[in-house]
Write a protein that holds these residues in place. Structure first.
Motif, PDB file in Angstrom:
ATOM      1  N   ASN A   1      40.990 -44.640  74.647  1.00 61.69           N
ATOM      2  CA  ASN A   1      41.147 -45.265  75.965  1.00 61.69           C
ATOM      3  C   ASN A   1      39.834 -45.239  76.757  1.00 61.69           C
ATOM      4  O   ASN A   1      39.825 -44.998  77.961  1.00 61.69           O
ATOM      5  CB  ASN A   1      42.259 -44.578  76.768  1.00 61.69           C
ATOM      6  CG  ASN A   1      43.621 -44.737  76.112  1.00 61.69           C
ATOM      7  OD1 ASN A   1      43.953 -45.789  75.575  1.00 61.69           O
ATOM      8  ND2 ASN A   1      44.422 -43.684  76.150  1.00 61.69           N
TER       9      ASN A   1
ATOM     10  N   TYR B   1      44.078 -48.567  81.557  1.00 63.32           N
ATOM     11  CA  TYR B   1      44.619 -48.858  80.231  1.00 63.32           C
ATOM     12  C   TYR B   1      46.114 -48.612  80.308  1.00 63.32           C
ATOM     13  O   TYR B   1      46.627 -48.020  81.267  1.00 63.32           O
ATOM     14  CB  TYR B   1      43.988 -47.958  79.162  1.00 63.32           C
ATOM     15  CG  TYR B   1      44.278 -46.491  79.353  1.00 63.32           C
ATOM     16  CD1 TYR B   1      45.403 -45.895  78.774  1.00 63.32           C
ATOM     17  CD2 TYR B   1      43.447 -45.682  80.120  1.00 63.32           C
ATOM     18  CE1 TYR B   1      45.688 -44.545  78.959  1.00 63.32           C
ATOM     19  CE2 TYR B   1      43.717 -44.338  80.316  1.00 63.32           C
ATOM     20  CZ  TYR B   1      44.833 -43.781  79.730  1.00 63.32           C
ATOM     21  OH  TYR B   1      45.125 -42.458  79.929  1.00 63.32           O
ATOM     22  N   THR B   2      46.830 -49.063  79.310  1.00 71.27           N
ATOM     23  CA  THR B   2      48.264 -48.807  79.257  1.00 71.27           C
ATOM     24  C   THR B   2      48.619 -48.235  77.896  1.00 71.27           C
ATOM     25  O   THR B   2      47.888 -48.434  76.919  1.00 71.27           O
ATOM     26  CB  THR B   2      49.072 -50.096  79.522  1.00 71.27           C
ATOM     27  OG1 THR B   2      50.461 -49.785  79.601  1.00 71.27           O
ATOM     28  CG2 THR B   2      48.838 -51.131  78.424  1.00 71.27           C
ATOM     29  N   SER B   3      49.712 -47.538  77.834  1.00 65.01           N
ATOM     30  CA  SER B   3      50.135 -46.925  76.577  1.00 65.01           C
ATOM     31  C   SER B   3      50.689 -47.987  75.641  1.00 65.01           C
ATOM     32  O   SER B   3      51.063 -49.086  76.056  1.00 65.01           O
ATOM     33  CB  SER B   3      51.203 -45.862  76.829  1.00 65.01           C
ATOM     34  OG  SER B   3      52.338 -46.463  77.433  1.00 65.01           O
ATOM     35  N   THR B   4      50.748 -47.663  74.366  1.00 72.82           N
ATOM     36  CA  THR B   4      51.291 -48.598  73.380  1.00 72.82           C
ATOM     37  C   THR B   4      52.812 -48.531  73.311  1.00 72.82           C
ATOM     38  O   THR B   4      53.439 -49.352  72.661  1.00 72.82           O
ATOM     39  CB  THR B   4      50.706 -48.301  71.990  1.00 72.82           C
ATOM     40  OG1 THR B   4      50.987 -46.935  71.642  1.00 72.82           O
ATOM     41  CG2 THR B   4      49.196 -48.517  71.985  1.00 72.82           C
ATOM     42  N   ALA B   5      53.410 -47.545  73.967  1.00 73.76           N
ATOM     43  CA  ALA B   5      54.869 -47.406  74.003  1.00 73.76           C
ATOM     44  C   ALA B   5      55.296 -47.076  75.420  1.00 73.76           C
ATOM     45  O   ALA B   5      54.485 -46.657  76.255  1.00 73.76           O
ATOM     46  CB  ALA B   5      55.334 -46.311  73.042  1.00 73.76           C
ATOM     47  N   ASP B   6      56.568 -47.277  75.710  1.00 77.50           N
ATOM     48  CA  ASP B   6      57.076 -46.961  77.045  1.00 77.50           C
ATOM     49  C   ASP B   6      56.898 -45.483  77.366  1.00 77.50           C
ATOM     50  O   ASP B   6      57.030 -44.617  76.494  1.00 77.50           O
ATOM     51  CB  ASP B   6      58.561 -47.308  77.147  1.00 77.50           C
ATOM     52  CG  ASP B   6      58.800 -48.800  77.320  1.00 77.50           C
ATOM     53  OD1 ASP B   6      57.815 -49.544  77.469  1.00 77.50           O
ATOM     54  OD2 ASP B   6      59.970 -49.219  77.293  1.00 77.50           O
TER      55      ASP B   6
ATOM     56  N   ARG C   1      55.702 -49.489  81.132  1.00 78.40           N
ATOM     57  CA  ARG C   1      54.279 -49.390  80.809  1.00 78.40           C
ATOM     58  C   ARG C   1      53.502 -49.168  82.098  1.00 78.40           C
ATOM     59  O   ARG C   1      53.632 -49.931  83.045  1.00 78.40           O
ATOM     60  CB  ARG C   1      53.798 -50.677  80.125  1.00 78.40           C
ATOM     61  CG  ARG C   1      54.547 -51.005  78.830  1.00 78.40           C
ATOM     62  CD  ARG C   1      54.251 -50.005  77.743  1.00 78.40           C
ATOM     63  NE  ARG C   1      54.988 -50.285  76.527  1.00 78.40           N
ATOM     64  CZ  ARG C   1      54.541 -51.052  75.535  1.00 78.40           C
ATOM     65  NH1 ARG C   1      53.356 -51.636  75.631  1.00 78.40           N
ATOM     66  NH2 ARG C   1      55.273 -51.249  74.458  1.00 78.40           N
TER      67      ARG C   1
ATOM     68  N   THR D   1      46.370 -54.181  81.451  1.00 75.36           N
ATOM     69  CA  THR D   1      46.485 -54.080  79.989  1.00 75.36           C
ATOM     70  C   THR D   1      45.122 -54.100  79.317  1.00 75.36           C
ATOM     71  O   THR D   1      44.983 -53.658  78.179  1.00 75.36           O
ATOM     72  CB  THR D   1      47.341 -55.226  79.440  1.00 75.36           C
ATOM     73  OG1 THR D   1      46.778 -56.486  79.856  1.00 75.36           O
ATOM     74  CG2 THR D   1      48.772 -55.128  79.954  1.00 75.36           C
ATOM     75  N   SER D   2      44.118 -54.627  79.996  1.00 74.93           N
ATOM     76  CA  SER D   2      42.753 -54.619  79.481  1.00 74.93           C
ATOM     77  C   SER D   2      41.814 -54.125  80.576  1.00 74.93           C
ATOM     78  O   SER D   2      42.121 -54.236  81.770  1.00 74.93           O
ATOM     79  CB  SER D   2      42.327 -56.014  79.008  1.00 74.93           C
ATOM     80  OG  SER D   2      42.390 -56.944  80.075  1.00 74.93           O
TER      81      SER D   2
END
Length: 205
Positions: free
Chosen positions: A5, A51-56, A141, A146-147
């Motif tokens: 990240n 950034y955001t996680s790849t899962a909830d 999320r 997201t980017s």
């Protein structure tokens, strides 16, 4: 180490550090560590993450009123549940028509913004349990975007270059008497602070 990240990548950080040869990898591990540390420093200073996680992720909140809750930076909400009986069972599961994210046009700004509040809709079947500690359970999320926003990426690069040069300036001073000197302090570069100030979340105790 592997950058997790981070707000820039190793290749770009190498160029920022003045390492132009693709075969010169002697400082790669150090640069990765610097990128990682600077990225988290930016998070800490601005009070948010980019950034955001790849899962909830599941987070819990205490509502101050029955109409809305402040949730920090959220991008999407998958499930929302409330605990009206204060027994940690979260038996009330809200449908997508029971709540709405605010600000309503956050995702459509030139630089997309996160949502920061969740409101009940006028026809909602539920309400937020005001005063019930951890009475609201939200899965979704989280993060600012997201980017990585361009301004965060550039700020990260400036700070990475600054920290990398400290190795050649053990007393925190770079330059010479003819060209002037620059103090390489451990804190964020003034230009970096100026770039990131509009993103900073100010918490009033």
């Amino acid at each position: 180490m592997v950058i997790v990240n981070g707000y820039t990548d190793l290749t770009t950080a190498r160029r920022q550090a003045g390492i132009l040869s693709s075969t010169d990898t002697a400082d790669d591990a150090r640069l990765e560590s610097i990128v990682q540390a600077v990225s988290r420093h930016i998070d800490d200073w601005t009070g948010r993450r980019y950034y955001t996680s790849t899962a909830d992720e599941v987070r819990y909140f205490t509502a101050d009123c029955d109409e809305y809750i402040d949730v920090g930076d959220v991008l999407t909400v998958t499930t929302l549940r409330t605990d009206l009986s204060n027994d940690r069972t979260y038996n009330s599961t809200w449908s997508s028509t029971d709540f709405e994210l605010d600000p309503p046009n956050a995702a459509f700004e030139s630089q997309p913004q996160p949502y920061t509040r969740i409101y009940t809709t006028p026809q909602a079947a539920f309400y937020f349990p005001a005063g019930v500690r951890r009475g609201v359970r939200v899965a979704g999320r989280w993060g600012y975007s997201t980017s990585t926003p361009d301004v965060v990426r550039e700020a990260c690069l400036i700070q990475v270059g600054r920290v990398f040069r400290r190795r050649d300036s053990p007393f925190g001073i770079a330059g010479n008497l003819d060209q002037g000197t620059i103090k390489l302090a451990a804190q964020l570069d003034p230009d970096v602070k100026a770039m990131l100030s509009p993103l900073r979340r100010i918490t009033i105790a």
